[in-house]
Design a protein around this motif. Structure first.
Motif, mmCIF file in Angstrom:
data_model
loop_
_atom_site.group_PDB
_atom_site.id
_atom_site.type_symbol
_atom_site.label_atom_id
_atom_site.label_comp_id
_atom_site.label_asym_id
_atom_site.label_seq_id
_atom_site.Cartn_x
_atom_site.Cartn_y
_atom_site.Cartn_z
ATOM 1 N N LYS A 1 -6.574 16.136 7.234
ATOM 2 C CA LYS A 1 -6.478 15.394 6.246
ATOM 3 C C LYS A 1 -5.669 14.111 6.340
ATOM 4 C CE LYS A 1 -4.619 16.078 1.232
ATOM 5 N NZ LYS A 1 -4.097 17.014 0.263
ATOM 6 N N GLN A 2 -6.155 13.026 5.951
ATOM 7 C CA GLN A 2 -5.415 11.521 6.144
ATOM 8 C C GLN A 2 -5.854 10.896 4.604
ATOM 9 O OE1 GLN A 2 -7.155 9.986 9.261
ATOM 10 N NE2 GLN A 2 -5.861 10.589 10.679
ATOM 11 N N ASN A 3 -4.793 10.027 4.120
ATOM 12 C CA ASN A 3 -5.025 9.519 2.979
ATOM 13 C C ASN A 3 -6.058 8.418 3.132
ATOM 14 O OD1 ASN A 3 -3.249 10.616 1.094
ATOM 15 N ND2 ASN A 3 -1.443 9.640 2.397
ATOM 16 N N PHE A 4 -6.952 8.217 2.196
ATOM 17 C CA PHE A 4 -8.164 7.550 2.120
ATOM 18 C C PHE A 4 -7.574 6.028 2.154
ATOM 19 C CE2 PHE A 4 -11.037 4.646 -0.248
ATOM 20 C CZ PHE A 4 -12.102 4.543 0.645
ATOM 21 N N TYR A 5 -6.579 5.643 1.687
ATOM 22 C CA TYR A 5 -6.263 4.190 1.530
ATOM 23 C C TYR A 5 -5.627 3.836 2.810
ATOM 24 C CZ TYR A 5 -1.595 6.225 0.817
ATOM 25 O OH TYR A 5 -0.316 6.848 1.176
ATOM 26 N N ASP B 1 -7.522 -0.258 7.257
ATOM 27 C CA ASP B 1 -7.797 -0.527 8.502
ATOM 28 C C ASP B 1 -9.283 -1.159 8.632
ATOM 29 O OD1 ASP B 1 -7.865 -0.106 11.248
ATOM 30 O OD2 ASP B 1 -9.239 1.680 10.879
ATOM 31 N N VAL B 2 -10.005 -0.954 7.656
ATOM 32 C CA VAL B 2 -11.455 -1.704 7.466
ATOM 33 C C VAL B 2 -10.930 -3.047 7.086
ATOM 34 C CG1 VAL B 2 -13.587 -1.636 6.557
ATOM 35 C CG2 VAL B 2 -12.722 0.411 6.938
ATOM 36 N N TYR B 3 -10.079 -3.109 6.217
ATOM 37 C CA TYR B 3 -9.603 -4.635 5.572
ATOM 38 C C TYR B 3 -9.253 -5.396 6.805
ATOM 39 C CZ TYR B 3 -8.435 -8.405 2.608
ATOM 40 O OH TYR B 3 -7.888 -9.456 1.825
ATOM 41 N N LEU B 4 -8.320 -4.917 7.386
ATOM 42 C CA LEU B 4 -7.843 -5.705 8.664
ATOM 43 C C LEU B 4 -8.599 -6.059 9.649
ATOM 44 C CD1 LEU B 4 -4.254 -3.844 9.266
ATOM 45 C CD2 LEU B 4 -4.776 -5.947 7.917
ATOM 46 N N GLU C 1 -2.141 3.930 15.533
ATOM 47 C CA GLU C 1 -1.027 4.831 15.582
ATOM 48 C C GLU C 1 -0.922 5.779 14.504
ATOM 49 O OE1 GLU C 1 2.537 3.869 17.368
ATOM 50 O OE2 GLU C 1 1.712 2.349 18.398
ATOM 51 N N LYS C 2 -1.027 5.306 13.156
ATOM 52 C CA LYS C 2 -0.555 6.077 12.208
ATOM 53 C C LYS C 2 -1.915 6.964 11.982
ATOM 54 C CE LYS C 2 0.780 5.564 7.399
ATOM 55 N NZ LYS C 2 2.113 6.239 7.559
ATOM 56 N N LEU C 3 -3.228 6.519 12.024
ATOM 57 C CA LEU C 3 -4.403 7.326 11.876
ATOM 58 C C LEU C 3 -4.839 7.987 13.213
ATOM 59 C CD1 LEU C 3 -6.477 4.675 9.958
ATOM 60 C CD2 LEU C 3 -5.430 6.599 9.016
#
Length: 72
Positions: free
Chosen positions: A9-13, A18-21, A49-51
């Motif tokens: 489970k990871q937060n969607f935002y 990531d996609v925006y960057l 790293e976070k993901l």
């Protein structure tokens, strides 16, 4: 060999960011600004790293799960 599928489970935002960057990094003018691009790259590295799942296993699928609650 038997494959094991693990759900994490990871937060969607964070994935949205990531996609925006990634989209920003494709803009030529941004790539030409070395200082800005370096800072963008640092932010992208932090997000990677976070993901990260903490291992070298291959991600085979990603999707959104919507949790909802109804009143009885």
């Amino acid at each position: 060999m038997k494959n094991k599928i693990t759900k994490t489970k990871q937060n969607f935002y964070w994935h949205f960011v990531d996609v925006y960057l990634e989209m920003l990094s494709q803009i030529y003018a941004i790539r030409e600004d070395k200082v800005f691009f370096e800072k963008l790259w640092d932010l992208k590295s932090y997000l990677d790293e976070k993901l990260s799942l903490g291992n070298k296993e291959e991600i085979v699928d990603t999707y959104v799960v919507v949790l909802h609650q109804t009143e009885n």
